[in-house]
Design a protein around this motif. Structure first.
Motif, PDB file in Angstrom:
ATOM      1  N   ASP A 168     -25.487 -75.587  38.331  1.00  0.00           N
ATOM      2  CA  ASP A 168     -24.633 -75.732  37.157  1.00  0.00           C
ATOM      3  C   ASP A 168     -23.673 -76.894  37.434  1.00  0.00           C
ATOM      4  O   ASP A 168     -22.603 -76.709  38.023  1.00  0.00           O
ATOM      5  CB  ASP A 168     -23.870 -74.434  36.904  1.00  0.00           C
ATOM      6  CG  ASP A 168     -22.990 -74.496  35.655  1.00  0.00           C
ATOM      7  OD1 ASP A 168     -22.832 -75.603  35.096  1.00  0.00           O
ATOM      8  OD2 ASP A 168     -22.456 -73.450  35.247  1.00  0.00           O
ATOM      9  N   LEU A 169     -24.065 -78.077  37.027  1.00  0.00           N
ATOM     10  CA  LEU A 169     -23.285 -79.271  37.357  1.00  0.00           C
ATOM     11  C   LEU A 169     -21.920 -79.280  36.671  1.00  0.00           C
ATOM     12  O   LEU A 169     -20.964 -79.871  37.189  1.00  0.00           O
ATOM     13  CB  LEU A 169     -24.085 -80.526  37.002  1.00  0.00           C
ATOM     14  CG  LEU A 169     -25.333 -80.736  37.865  1.00  0.00           C
ATOM     15  CD1 LEU A 169     -26.168 -81.894  37.341  1.00  0.00           C
ATOM     16  CD2 LEU A 169     -24.941 -80.991  39.324  1.00  0.00           C
ATOM     17  N   THR A 197     -36.225 -80.352  41.147  1.00  0.00           N
ATOM     18  CA  THR A 197     -37.034 -81.492  40.729  1.00  0.00           C
ATOM     19  C   THR A 197     -36.361 -82.796  41.107  1.00  0.00           C
ATOM     20  O   THR A 197     -35.151 -82.849  41.377  1.00  0.00           O
ATOM     21  CB  THR A 197     -37.255 -81.492  39.208  1.00  0.00           C
ATOM     22  OG1 THR A 197     -35.979 -81.660  38.551  1.00  0.00           O
ATOM     23  CG2 THR A 197     -37.900 -80.186  38.740  1.00  0.00           C
ATOM     24  N   TYR A 198     -37.128 -83.859  41.106  1.00  0.00           N
ATOM     25  CA  TYR A 198     -36.590 -85.202  41.362  1.00  0.00           C
ATOM     26  C   TYR A 198     -35.456 -85.505  40.386  1.00  0.00           C
ATOM     27  O   TYR A 198     -34.397 -86.011  40.787  1.00  0.00           O
ATOM     28  CB  TYR A 198     -37.719 -86.232  41.217  1.00  0.00           C
ATOM     29  CG  TYR A 198     -37.297 -87.671  41.433  1.00  0.00           C
ATOM     30  CD1 TYR A 198     -37.473 -88.292  42.671  1.00  0.00           C
ATOM     31  CD2 TYR A 198     -36.738 -88.417  40.394  1.00  0.00           C
ATOM     32  CE1 TYR A 198     -37.089 -89.609  42.871  1.00  0.00           C
ATOM     33  CE2 TYR A 198     -36.348 -89.740  40.583  1.00  0.00           C
ATOM     34  CZ  TYR A 198     -36.533 -90.325  41.816  1.00  0.00           C
ATOM     35  OH  TYR A 198     -36.140 -91.638  41.998  1.00  0.00           O
ATOM     36  N   GLN A 199     -35.670 -85.183  39.118  1.00  0.00           N
ATOM     37  CA  GLN A 199     -34.674 -85.500  38.095  1.00  0.00           C
ATOM     38  C   GLN A 199     -33.373 -84.739  38.325  1.00  0.00           C
ATOM     39  O   GLN A 199     -32.279 -85.293  38.166  1.00  0.00           O
ATOM     40  CB  GLN A 199     -35.227 -85.171  36.703  1.00  0.00           C
ATOM     41  CG  GLN A 199     -36.381 -86.042  36.241  1.00  0.00           C
ATOM     42  CD  GLN A 199     -37.718 -85.667  36.896  1.00  0.00           C
ATOM     43  OE1 GLN A 199     -37.855 -84.613  37.548  1.00  0.00           O
ATOM     44  NE2 GLN A 199     -38.712 -86.529  36.722  1.00  0.00           N
ATOM     45  N   HIS A 200     -33.497 -83.475  38.724  1.00  0.00           N
ATOM     46  CA  HIS A 200     -32.279 -82.689  38.951  1.00  0.00           C
ATOM     47  C   HIS A 200     -31.543 -83.168  40.200  1.00  0.00           C
ATOM     48  O   HIS A 200     -30.304 -83.252  40.200  1.00  0.00           O
ATOM     49  CB  HIS A 200     -32.625 -81.212  39.078  1.00  0.00           C
ATOM     50  CG  HIS A 200     -31.419 -80.318  39.089  1.00  0.00           C
ATOM     51  ND1 HIS A 200     -30.521 -80.267  38.049  1.00  0.00           N
ATOM     52  CD2 HIS A 200     -30.962 -79.444  40.021  1.00  0.00           C
ATOM     53  CE1 HIS A 200     -29.558 -79.415  38.334  1.00  0.00           C
ATOM     54  NE2 HIS A 200     -29.805 -78.901  39.529  1.00  0.00           N
ATOM     55  N   LEU A 201     -32.272 -83.511  41.241  1.00  0.00           N
ATOM     56  CA  LEU A 201     -31.630 -84.046  42.448  1.00  0.00           C
ATOM     57  C   LEU A 201     -30.890 -85.341  42.137  1.00  0.00           C
ATOM     58  O   LEU A 201     -29.797 -85.587  42.663  1.00  0.00           O
ATOM     59  CB  LEU A 201     -32.678 -84.278  43.535  1.00  0.00           C
ATOM     60  CG  LEU A 201     -33.278 -83.028  44.176  1.00  0.00           C
ATOM     61  CD1 LEU A 201     -34.457 -83.408  45.065  1.00  0.00           C
ATOM     62  CD2 LEU A 201     -32.241 -82.263  44.982  1.00  0.00           C
ATOM     63  N   LYS A 202     -31.468 -86.143  41.286  1.00  0.00           N
ATOM     64  CA  LYS A 202     -30.811 -87.393  40.898  1.00  0.00           C
ATOM     65  C   LYS A 202     -29.489 -87.107  40.184  1.00  0.00           C
ATOM     66  O   LYS A 202     -28.464 -87.767  40.439  1.00  0.00           O
ATOM     67  CB  LYS A 202     -31.734 -88.215  40.002  1.00  0.00           C
ATOM     68  CG  LYS A 202     -31.163 -89.582  39.619  1.00  0.00           C
ATOM     69  CD  LYS A 202     -32.138 -90.363  38.749  1.00  0.00           C
ATOM     70  CE  LYS A 202     -31.550 -91.728  38.380  1.00  0.00           C
ATOM     71  NZ  LYS A 202     -32.441 -92.474  37.463  1.00  0.00           N
ATOM     72  N   LYS A 203     -29.497 -86.109  39.310  1.00  0.00           N
ATOM     73  CA  LYS A 203     -28.260 -85.734  38.612  1.00  0.00           C
ATOM     74  C   LYS A 203     -27.213 -85.211  39.592  1.00  0.00           C
ATOM     75  O   LYS A 203     -26.020 -85.482  39.444  1.00  0.00           O
ATOM     76  CB  LYS A 203     -28.568 -84.679  37.549  1.00  0.00           C
ATOM     77  CG  LYS A 203     -29.339 -85.201  36.349  1.00  0.00           C
ATOM     78  CD  LYS A 203     -29.616 -84.075  35.354  1.00  0.00           C
ATOM     79  CE  LYS A 203     -30.434 -84.587  34.170  1.00  0.00           C
ATOM     80  NZ  LYS A 203     -30.761 -83.482  33.220  1.00  0.00           N
ATOM     81  N   ILE A 204     -27.654 -84.441  40.581  1.00  0.00           N
ATOM     82  CA  ILE A 204     -26.729 -83.955  41.609  1.00  0.00           C
ATOM     83  C   ILE A 204     -26.096 -85.138  42.339  1.00  0.00           C
ATOM     84  O   ILE A 204     -24.878 -85.181  42.557  1.00  0.00           O
ATOM     85  CB  ILE A 204     -27.462 -83.032  42.599  1.00  0.00           C
ATOM     86  CG1 ILE A 204     -27.880 -81.720  41.920  1.00  0.00           C
ATOM     87  CG2 ILE A 204     -26.587 -82.740  43.821  1.00  0.00           C
ATOM     88  CD1 ILE A 204     -28.772 -80.841  42.769  1.00  0.00           C
ATOM     89  N   ALA A 205     -26.934 -86.104  42.727  1.00  0.00           N
ATOM     90  CA  ALA A 205     -26.431 -87.279  43.441  1.00  0.00           C
ATOM     91  C   ALA A 205     -25.425 -88.050  42.586  1.00  0.00           C
ATOM     92  O   ALA A 205     -24.359 -88.463  43.078  1.00  0.00           O
ATOM     93  CB  ALA A 205     -27.600 -88.182  43.828  1.00  0.00           C
TER      94      ALA A 205
END
Length: 418
Positions: A168-169, A197-205
């Motif tokens: 939950d960003l 997913t790749y997309q979610h990890l990118k959002k985390i970063a």
């Protein structure tokens, strides 16, 4: 003063340290002690992600050969360097670099006594007056325990079961302030069994970068991916935000008792160096214990020569167990599994107390289940989510099948009467 003239004792135990109530090991010990000693059936251990007692999950003989070769060489009987033997650090760097868009150097790697010591080191060096760290809920309780020992405030962001346990960003942003130093993710997840997913990890970063914090990525279960989502290391986004990657041999190589792990700075921009974190880690390693030198000597052989068939076999076993659990839980009205496991060795299952008679909460459920059915399941409160259960899939197929049948029997015994 005592009657013999001596001064009263000036020490006491630390009342704040009650590890047995906040550690997985401590909770499982309590459950094991609550079993009915007269029950002649074998105990089904569905609470701990350690499959080594089962014949199907034996590690490769080649790993034992690597250890024996290192010992017999007589080259690894000395104290190791503080950061690790050079060839072992190089082996970890080469191994992890295969999945990254840049190349890690041996100097990016620090060897530890399993991931538990890695957590201790990282959270200890981050502790300063007023600092806080963001932890996932549910998560691995060792982080909270270590934060407490280091006087580092733990704040918890939620993982959302309806979204496959994504972070939950919004809650991350709401929790962070000028004293927040880092956030922790566990991928593949313990305890949820999901893979980001790749997309979610990118959002985390990107979120971490905006907040000016770095990411601690616990990848102990790296590559134990058998569902729809492939494993992507957080270090792929090291150019967006600096990442400390924690890993070990324990799970993928089925050797948790070997206690061998690493801390890796996946940080092509050199931010950790500029901010002094690398120096702090190095300083801490100068005063802590090292992993055995012969283990370090064997590491290159283990990482470079493990047969792909070994990994494939383990993944197939975990996939079959996860499929069985997901399907069988549907037959037990008091349990709901919101997300089919994609990886790791455990899954979170929601407990519906409204259909049960005489069960107060998840701890009560697990204590009575252990006593009545000799099945040990971890209560969700131990990983931060009350009235859920963490069930391990790292067991023999037949044992999991038997354990789920016993849980179903337990439900029928305690189901509310219409």
């Amino acid at each position: 003063m005592d009657t013999d003239g001596a001064r009263a004792w000036g020490f006491n135990g630390n009342p704040q340290l009650n590890a047995s109530s906040i550690s997985v090991r401590g909770v499982l010990n309590q459950l094991m002690a609550n079993r009915n000693k007269d029950d002649n059936r074998p105990t089904i251990p569905l609470g701990r992600a350690d499959p080594t007692m089962f014949p199907s999950y034996q590690t490769s003989p080649s790993f034992a050969d690597a250890i024996a070769d290192a010992v017999r060489s007589f080259k690894f009987n000395c104290y190791p360097p503080s950061f690790g033997v050079a060839q072992a650090r190089r082996a970890v760097a080469e191994h992890l670099s295969k999945d990254l868009p840049y190349h890690l150097a041996p100097d990016d790697v620090y060897l530890t006594i399993g991931c538990t010591q890695a957590i201790e080191i990282v959270l200890s060096v981050l502790a300063r007056p007023g600092a806080n760290i963001l932890l996932p809920r549910p998560g691995y309780p060792q982080y909270e325990a270590r934060a407490g020992c280091s006087n580092l405030e733990a704040r918890h962001f939620d993982l959302i079961p309806e979204r496959g346990w994504e972070v939950d960003l919004d809650s991350v942003v709401a929790l962070a302030d000028e004293n927040t130093v880092a956030m922790v993710i566990i991928n593949p997840s313990n305890p949820c069994g999901n893979i980001f997913t790749y997309q979610h990890l990118k959002k985390i970063a990107e979120t971490a970068r905006k907040l000016g914090i770095f990411v601690i990525s616990d990848e102990v279960y790296a590559h134990l991916a058998f569902g729809n989502n492939p494993f992507v290391p957080m270090g792929v986004f090291g150019s967006v935000v600096p990442v400390l990657t924690l890993g070990s041999l324990s799970k993928r190589w089925i050797v948790p008792g070997w206690r061998f792990g690493w801390i890796v700075t996946t940080d092509p921009g050199g931010i950790f160096q500029k901010q002094g974190l690398v120096h702090s880690i190095q300083s801490y390693l100068d005063i802590t214990t090292d992993p055995p030198t012969f283990m370090q000597g064997a590491l290159t052989q283990i990482l470079e020569q493990t047969e792909e068939d070994f990994f494939s076999k383990i993944l197939n076993l975990l996939r079959e167990a996860a499929d069985l659990l997901f399907d069988r839980v549907k037959e037990i009205p008091c349990l709901t599994c919101p997300h089919k496991p994609d990886g790791s060795m455990s899954v979170m299952v929601k407990l519906n107390l409204s259909v049960l008679e005489g069960i107060i909460d998840d701890v009560d459920f697990c204590m009575k289940l252990a006593k009545e059915e000799s099945v040990v399941v971890l209560p969700g409160v131990a990983v931060g989510l009350k009235n859920w259960l963490r069930i391990s899939t790292a067991v023999e197929f037949s044992s999991l099948d038997d354990g789920l049948r016993r849980i179903k029997t337990f439900y029928h015994r305690h189901a509310k009467k219409e």
